[in-house]
Design an enzyme around this catalytic site. Structure first.
Site, mmCIF file in Angstrom:
data_model
loop_
_atom_site.group_PDB
_atom_site.id
_atom_site.type_symbol
_atom_site.label_atom_id
_atom_site.label_comp_id
_atom_site.label_asym_id
_atom_site.label_seq_id
_atom_site.Cartn_x
_atom_site.Cartn_y
_atom_site.Cartn_z
ATOM 1 N N ASP A 9 0.823 -1.205 0.000
ATOM 2 C CA ASP A 9 0.000 0.000 0.000
ATOM 3 C C ASP A 9 0.857 1.254 0.000
ATOM 4 O O ASP A 9 0.442 2.310 -0.470
ATOM 5 C CB ASP A 9 -0.958 -0.003 1.191
ATOM 6 C CG ASP A 9 -2.042 -1.032 0.954
ATOM 7 O OD1 ASP A 9 -1.812 -2.211 1.265
ATOM 8 O OD2 ASP A 9 -3.092 -0.660 0.396
HETATM 9 O O1 MRU Z 1 -7.610 -3.037 2.803
HETATM 10 P P1 MRU Z 1 -7.323 -3.398 1.372
HETATM 11 O O2 MRU Z 1 -8.064 -4.599 0.898
HETATM 12 O O3 MRU Z 1 -7.472 -2.211 0.449
HETATM 13 O O4 MRU Z 1 -5.780 -3.785 1.378
HETATM 14 C C1 MRU Z 1 -5.190 -4.246 0.189
HETATM 15 C C2 MRU Z 1 -3.783 -4.618 0.344
HETATM 16 O O5 MRU Z 1 -3.191 -4.517 1.397
HETATM 17 C C3 MRU Z 1 -3.079 -5.022 -0.907
HETATM 18 O O6 MRU Z 1 -2.112 -6.002 -0.626
HETATM 19 C C4 MRU Z 1 -2.398 -3.794 -1.502
HETATM 20 O O7 MRU Z 1 -3.288 -2.741 -1.631
HETATM 21 C C5 MRU Z 1 -1.799 -4.085 -2.827
HETATM 22 S S1 MRU Z 1 -3.035 -4.315 -4.082
HETATM 23 C C6 MRU Z 1 -2.223 -4.526 -5.538
#
Ligand code: MRU
EC number: 5.3.1.23
Length: 375
Positions: free
Chosen positions: A245
């Site tokens: 993220d």
């Molecule tokens: O809370 P989320 O589902 O948005 O978290 C998503 C993640 O942590 C993913 O691993 C990250 O965004 C990478 S997506 C290519």
């Protein structure tokens, strides 16, 4: 591409409601920034790249809908800036959203200064993000797959992934799941494992679903989060591949809660730990993981499970009406809930960062030189 989280044509945006997957594929229209903000906040759409693109396109359809191109250039410029600032407040950890908003703001400012159509330039730039993300993900997948195979020295490798990083979390193909797709396409995948990823279950609800659609039957397995150490002890796993993220300038990586413990387990077992991320996820302004804001999610996500009631029959699982179940006493029972949505994995636990520009590994001093990716 079989799964598509985002469907867009100029003036029209619909997104797959990920709260209903894998049991129902329902697309919901997004025609305003408020609807985009709400969809991101409630995780109807989630995943760092997908969030950024939906925010950018939510504003795009709103601008078309209100015929913003007919406003004075100064008003167009101001509206774009205000709406982007609002969209960025939806979720704090994934940097892709702020990165996209910043870039789009610059596009609008430059168009304004050059006397060009501010809205037209915004639309072009936002639409390009959708296209670029898929191309970047394919490159990440190919680079990451090649690196893992080289490191393993085997023709076929097994990998474990966490959360969802596939077509549903991006404009298409995926990042860490893109590596799995590339391994499979090149004939190098022996097996893909995915964690269920409590509390939101992106692994069991989304990644397992993507694997069931795109990876040949018998080549993927779902585990609960608590089984990772046992899996690494008992099966030969070449790498754990995860998304991100926000990657700080030094390589510290914020990703879905549970990533950090997987990196520790990988280190103990001598398994490669690979972060897959486009450069839009690398935040050179954030020096280290210490500076990354971690989103706290509502306690309900831990206390309740939503899904269809199911009946096990001799033919499999029969899915019935959607319901919500409590799985813990929660605050009313005197037990509070800790629900950070992400954690930070220190760079020391990361072997490689796979990007669209290639795979970045640490230098002799143990430092990632991520700035070189932007040179
Ligand atoms: O809370 P989320 O589902 O948005 O978290 C998503 C993640 O942590 C993913 O691993 C990250 O965004 C990478 S997506 C290519």
């Amino acid at each position: 591409m079989s799964l598509q989280a985002i469907k867009y044509t100029r003036g029209s945006l619909t997104i797959l409601d990920q709260l209903r997957l894998p049991h129902a594929s329902i697309y919901v229209p997004i025609s305003t920034c408020e609807a985009g903000w709400d969809a991101i906040k409630r995780m109807v759409v989630r995943g760092a790249p997908a969030i950024a693109i939906v925010a950018a396109l939510a504003l795009a359809v709103e601008l078309v809908d209100i015929k913003a191109a007919e406003l004075e250039p100064q008003q167009q410029r101001q509206r774009i800036q205000e709406r982007l600032e609002y969209l960025v407040t939806s979720r704090p950890t994934a940097v892709n959203l702020a990165d996209a908003a910043g870039k789009l703001n610059v596009v609008a400012q430059k168009a304004f200064e050059a006397g060009e159509g501010v809205v037209d330039k915004y639309l072009e730039a936002a639409e390009k993000m959708l296209v670029d993300d898929v191309a970047d993900n394919k490159a990440i997948g190919d680079h990451g797959a090649q690196w893992i195979v080289e490191q393993a020295g085997d023709a076929e490798v097994a990998v474990l992934t966490h959360c969802n990083t596939g077509s549903l979390a991006t404009a298409g193909y995926g990042t860490a799941l893109g590596i799995i797709r590339s391994l499979n396409t090149a004939g190098h995948l022996s097996h893909a494992y995915c964690t269920e990823t409590r509390p939101y279950n992106q692994g069991s609800r989304l990644t397992a679903y993507e694997l069931s659609v795109d990876i040949p039957a018998g080549k993927s397995t779902l585990i609960t989060d608590s089984m990772a150490s046992s899996l690494l002890r008992s099966r030969k796993i070449a790498a754990i591949v995860v998304g991100a993220d926000r990657v700080a300038a030094n390589g510290d990586t914020a990703n879905k809660i549970g990533t950090y413990q997987l990196a520790i387990v990988a280190k103990y077992h001598g398994v490669k730990f690979v972060v897959a991320a486009p450069r839009t996820t690398i935040d050179m302004k954030t020096k280290s993981g210490e500076e990354i804001e971690i989103e706290q999610r509502p306690e309900e996500e831990v206390l309740v499970v939503t899904g269809p009631r199911a009946k096990i029959t001799k033919d499999g699982v029969e899915v019935m009406q959607e319901e919500t179940y409590t799985v813990a006493p929660g605050v009313t029972g005197g037990v509070s809930v800790y629900n950070p949505s992400f954690d930070v994995t220190p760079k020391d636990l990361i072997d490689a960062i796979a990007t669209e520009k290639g795979v970045c590994v640490k230098n002799a001093q143990g430092e990632f030189e991520l700035a070189k990716l932007f040179a």
